[in-house]
Structure formats: C-alpha cells, structure tokens
Design an enzyme around this catalytic site. Structure first.
Site, short mmCIF file in Angstrom:
data_model
loop_
_atom_site.label_atom_id
_atom_site.label_comp_id
_atom_site.label_asym_id
_atom_site.label_seq_id
_atom_site.Cartn_x
_atom_site.Cartn_y
_atom_site.Cartn_z
N ASP A 180 0.84 -1.20 0.00
CA ASP A 180 0.00 0.00 0.00
C ASP A 180 0.88 1.26 0.00
OD1 ASP A 180 -2.98 0.88 0.45
OD2 ASP A 180 -1.87 1.96 2.00
N HIS A 208 -7.40 -6.69 0.39
CA HIS A 208 -6.29 -5.75 0.27
C HIS A 208 -5.12 -6.07 1.21
CE1 HIS A 208 -4.18 -1.97 -0.19
NE2 HIS A 208 -4.40 -1.63 1.07
#
Length: 289
Positions: free
Chosen positions: A104, A270
C-alpha cells in the site's frame, strides 16, 4: 508479536524513526501501508527472519515515528523524502544493499526509493498497488467510489483531520473492513496497536499529509520520470478478491514501469500479509531466494 525482535528508535534524516529488527542474513526492509504501522507484518516477519535480517519501520507520520507538521507544499511527506529516511536508516544500521517489500503506501515509498537509489535495492516486491500516476490518470467513477479516501484525505487541513478525529475508532475499523475481506484476520493485539496509534491526532494529520503529497509533489516527480524504469527484479502481488483484480491488468501496468516483472493474485482482499499470510510469505520467499 515480533517475538525475538528488538525495538529501536534512531534519529534519521532529522527525525526519530521507530522500527523493529530481527533475524540474520541479507537485509530485508518491510514497509507498511495505511492505516496501519509496522505491526501489519507480525504474522510473516518472524518466519522471514529465519533467513533474512528483517527491519520493519513505522514511516514518518505513522505509528511511533515522528509526525512533523505538513509543509505548505507537502514536500516533507513526499515519497522522495520518506524514501531518504529509510535509506539513511539502513545506512545507520550498516546495510548498504537490501531487499525491499512494501504494501500500500509503503509500496509507493518503495517504488520511489528504488527509482532514486537503484544500486541499494537488489529485489523489490510491491503489494496491492498500481503506480500512483496511473491511479490519478485512470480514475473514473468506479475507482473514485472505491478509492474515495484518496480524494477525501487530500482536502486542505484541518477538514479531514477534524472529521476522522471525531471518531477515529469507527473510521479505522471502517477502512479495515471495507478494504479487506476478512476482519477476523486482524488479531486483537494488532487491532489494539492500530487503535492506539490512530488515537494520536498527529498520526491522523501525518497520514493525511502522506496522501496530500501523493496528489501534488509526488505526481510532479512521477511525471518527470515517467520513462525511468525499475531495474531490479520486481514482484507484484495483489488481492484476488480486491478492486485491482477486477479493474486492471496489474502486471501489464507494472511492465510499463519495470524491466523484469513477475507476480500473481493472492486469494484475499487488500491486506495480504494479514488475510493470507502463508501464501504471501511463500510468494515472497520464492521471489527472494
């Protein structure tokens, strides 16, 4: 968490950076994402430390690292400056070269670090991102709906800070639940740490500043070097149940930015290292070895 690791804080690039370190072998730098801290690696770092010297810091603005007030041009939160923090940290630890894995926001820092210091990074792994430049330039209604926080957090201070600060517990868990696919993957110990850190108004400010930099000065840097490619081997992993799998040809986008790219989807959302730690760890091991 992080049994047999040691905790440290060093003055790096003018600010204190907090990190944990464990293991022996070739250095491996792990960079966390939003809205987390180095704790996101707690399920796989001990295993990786069996073959590597694992160093997992909190990025500036996050966790227990320093959280400076945002500069008017957001330059002190640019990925270039954050990358310099980490290169200097590794130098202080005597690590001239290292492997680098980022998730991320940490993956965006890792991308910039590898472009700015190509001789430092021997192998690079990026988890669940496409290039920042592409996020903004390929944005449509679907992306803006899922990545709403990109456009919320870049609003001028103190608007997002005020709204998030009114109920940081709710906001943090909303992010984890909406981007992941298995909230039970976040252990009570990890959640407690995320909540502890997110109670700090300066972490809320620092994380907003990270996104403001991404939409301004980072884009300027990316535009100037759009043709500059990552030279070292690059591993791309992403969540099979996440937005990127549905929306993009992830490998194709990164093949435009790197010379040697491999990768695959991991069966999770994610948060790969917490939702699917075994598959994520095996993919990283296979790549680094």
């Amino acid at each position: 968490m992080f049994e047999h690791f040691t905790r440290h804080t060093l003055n790096v690039n003018g600010i204190p950076i907090h990190f944990v370190q464990g293991g022996t072998g070739f250095p491996l730098l792990l960079l966390h994402g939003y809205p987390q801290t180095h704790v996101m690696w707690h399920k796989i770092a001990p295993s990786l430390a069996q073959k590597f010297t694992v160093i997992a810091p909190d990025l500036r603005g996050y966790g227990d690292s320093y959280k400076p007030k945002d500069a008017p041009d957001h330059s002190n939160y640019s990925k270039r400056v954050v990358a310099a923090d980490l290169v200097n940290l590794m130098a202080l630890l005597g690590k001239k070269e290292f492997y680098l894995i980022g998730h991320d926001r940490g993956a965006r820092v890792a991308h910039r670090l590898t472009l700015d210091y190509p001789k430092k990074v021997k192998k690079l792994g990026l988890l669940d991102i496409i290039p920042t430049y592409d996020v903004f330039h390929l944005a449509d209604q679907e992306l803006s709906t899922v990545y709403y926080h990109w456009f919320f957090l870049i609003q001028p201070y103190p608007f997002p800070e005020t709204l998030i600060g009114s109920n940081p517990h709710y906001y943090l868990e909303h992010c984890l639940k909406s981007w992941g696919r298995d909230f039970t993957a976040f252990t009570p110990e990890a959640l407690a740490e995320y909540h502890r850190c997110f109670q700090d108004p300066m972490m809320i400010h620092g994380t907003c500043s990270d996104y403001r930099a991404a939409a301004t000065i980072d884009l300027e840097h990316d535009q100037l070097e759009r043709d500059k490619k990552i030279e070292c081997p690059l591993l791309i992993l992403w969540g099979k149940q996440g937005f990127l799998e549905k929306k993009y040809n992830v490998l194709e986008l990164w093949q435009q930015r790197a010379i040697n790219v491999t990768g695959k989807a991991i069966n999770c959302g994610h948060f790969l290292a917490e939702e699917s730690p075994v598959d994520t760890e095996q993919a990283i091991y296979g790549f680094l070895e």
